[in-house]
Scaffold this active site. Structure first.
Site, short mmCIF file in Angstrom:
data_model
loop_
_atom_site.label_atom_id
_atom_site.label_comp_id
_atom_site.label_asym_id
_atom_site.label_seq_id
_atom_site.Cartn_x
_atom_site.Cartn_y
_atom_site.Cartn_z
N ALA A 13 -4.90 0.87 5.34
CA ALA A 13 -5.20 0.84 6.77
C ALA A 13 -6.70 1.09 6.90
O ALA A 13 -7.21 2.10 6.42
CB ALA A 13 -4.41 1.92 7.50
N SER B 288 -7.72 10.80 8.34
CA SER B 288 -7.50 9.37 8.58
C SER B 288 -6.20 9.07 9.31
O SER B 288 -5.84 7.91 9.46
CB SER B 288 -7.48 8.62 7.24
OG SER B 288 -6.39 9.07 6.44
N GLU C 137 25.21 -17.18 -4.71
CA GLU C 137 26.06 -18.37 -4.59
C GLU C 137 27.51 -17.99 -4.32
O GLU C 137 28.19 -18.64 -3.52
CB GLU C 137 25.98 -19.21 -5.88
CG GLU C 137 24.58 -19.62 -6.26
CD GLU C 137 23.94 -18.67 -7.25
OE1 GLU C 137 23.34 -19.15 -8.22
OE2 GLU C 137 24.05 -17.43 -7.04
N GLU D 80 -0.34 2.53 -2.16
CA GLU D 80 -0.82 2.97 -0.86
C GLU D 80 -1.90 4.05 -0.96
O GLU D 80 -2.39 4.52 0.04
CB GLU D 80 0.35 3.54 -0.03
CG GLU D 80 1.34 2.52 0.47
CD GLU D 80 2.16 3.07 1.63
OE1 GLU D 80 1.87 4.16 2.14
OE2 GLU D 80 3.12 2.38 2.03
N LEU E 12 6.47 8.94 2.16
CA LEU E 12 6.61 7.61 1.56
C LEU E 12 8.02 7.04 1.67
O LEU E 12 8.48 6.31 0.79
CB LEU E 12 6.17 7.64 0.08
CG LEU E 12 4.74 8.08 -0.23
CD1 LEU E 12 4.44 7.89 -1.70
CD2 LEU E 12 3.73 7.34 0.62
N ALA F 117 -11.07 6.41 6.10
CA ALA F 117 -11.04 7.80 6.56
C ALA F 117 -12.43 8.20 7.03
O ALA F 117 -13.44 7.55 6.71
CB ALA F 117 -10.59 8.73 5.43
N ARG G 120 7.41 -1.27 2.63
CA ARG G 120 8.03 -0.26 1.78
C ARG G 120 9.48 -0.63 1.46
O ARG G 120 9.94 -0.48 0.33
CB ARG G 120 7.99 1.10 2.47
CG ARG G 120 6.61 1.72 2.57
CD ARG G 120 6.68 3.08 3.25
NE ARG G 120 5.39 3.75 3.29
CZ ARG G 120 5.18 4.95 3.80
NH1 ARG G 120 6.22 5.63 4.33
NH2 ARG G 120 3.97 5.49 3.77
#
Length: 322
Positions: free
Chosen positions: A156, A170, A55, A252, A206, A164, A186
């Site tokens: 994924a 993978s 604000e 992950e 990462l 994988a 992330r």
């Protein structure tokens, strides 16, 4: 009364609140928009470290244009003065705002309805809004009430449900657009967690590798009963994420880690980046997938194309969890 256009401005305020994640921690990521005669004259979100508040930023941007305007804000303006800044309630009153539309009251006992009552006493209209919810405040609310963060499991997967090949390889199941979207997730998180096997096999960085967002790389955590490498946080078991000050945790680390968090009912969202590639055999994303490819109890809430891949977002069928 709530007007039809109010919903649009509230959604916009919540959207810009995302810019505060996760840098506003431990404060909530709040968004604020000031509108006068249908025109935005000021907007703001909680700044790094929690101050200035959304604000205060929006009012400073609006200046004199705030007089007679409406403030849309995702959380009740604070009512207490701290050494880091004045109470936003007082700033709103002094700026001449005539109407405030908040999404949520602030559960902090120093502010809980105190700010709203003070503004009403000053003649400001407070809209009675059936709350549409503030997506960017979910993690903060969970952490404040339960000590647990909002947990998102990201995987994924191939079109036939594998993460994988049988030998564990993978890399690059999905394409560039999907990977960029994953890096955005992330950047919205306080921490990322993987399993010990993933850490040893892949040595993942990462980090966030999107231009301009490199500084938002989250803390790195590993689910392990052993010691964590330098720069990593060891989490001994899934419920060990409690009380660490995280608002948003991204998991992950593969099928085993996902299963561990799902078994403890700690997961609030599944993000599957699904490639058109098929492996035929390999390591499955889930041990007991249902007809839709995910465990029972999860419903597809969003699906969008990212290059040649698809992002599938699943929410739990109920609100139980941490």
């Amino acid at each position: 009364m709530i007007a039809s256009e109010d919903w649009r401005w509230l959604e916009a305020a919540d959207a810009i609140a995302e810019r505060a994640r996760p840098l506003s921690s431990p404060n909530p990521p709040v968004g604020a928009i000031i509108v006068k005669d249908g025109i935005v004259v000021g907007r703001g979100w909680t700044q790094p470290g929690g101050r200035p508040h959304a604000e205060a930023v929006a009012l400073a941007q609006a200046g004199e244009a705030a007089r007679g305007a409406t403030l849309y804000v995702t959380l009740e303006p604070c009512a207490h003065t701290s050494e880091r800044g004045r109470a936003c309630t007082d700033l709103v009153i002094e700026a001449g705002i005539v109407r405030v539309v908040p999404i949520l009251p602030d559960p902090d006992p120093r502010t809980f309805f105190v700010g709203l009552k003070r503004m009403m006493a000053a003649g400001i209209e407070i809209a009675d809004v059936p709350s549409p919810g503030a997506a960017n405040l979910v993690g903060w609310g969970l952490a404040k009430v339960t000590g647990y963060p909002e947990v998102t499991v990201k995987l994924a997967v191939t079109a036939d449900g594998f993460i994988a090949r049988p030998d564990g390889t993978s890399k690059w199941i999905t394409g560039e657009a999907a990977r960029a979207h994953a890096h955005r997730q992330r950047a919205r998180s306080d921490a990322i967690l993987v399993g010990g096997g993933t850490l040893r096999a892949d040595e993942p960085r990462l980090d966030v590798r999107l231009p301009g967002l490199e500084g938002r790389s989250p803390q790195r955590a590993v689910l392990t009963r052993g010691e964590a490498p330098e720069g990593w946080i060891a989490v001994k078991e899934p419920r060990g994420i409690k009380g660490r000050g995280w608002q948003h945790l991204l998991v992950e680390g593969g099928a085993d880690v996902a299963e561990a968090f799902l078994a403890e009912r700690l997961v609030h969202r599944l993000l599957l980046y699904r490639s058109p590639t098929e492996f035929g055999e390999g390591i499955p994303a889930f041990r007991n997938p249902g007809p839709n490819g995910v465990p029972g109890g999860w419903t597809l809430s969003d699906r969008r194309q990212l290059g040649n891949d698809f992002l599938e977002v699943y929410d739990p069928d109920d609100s139980e969890g941490a």
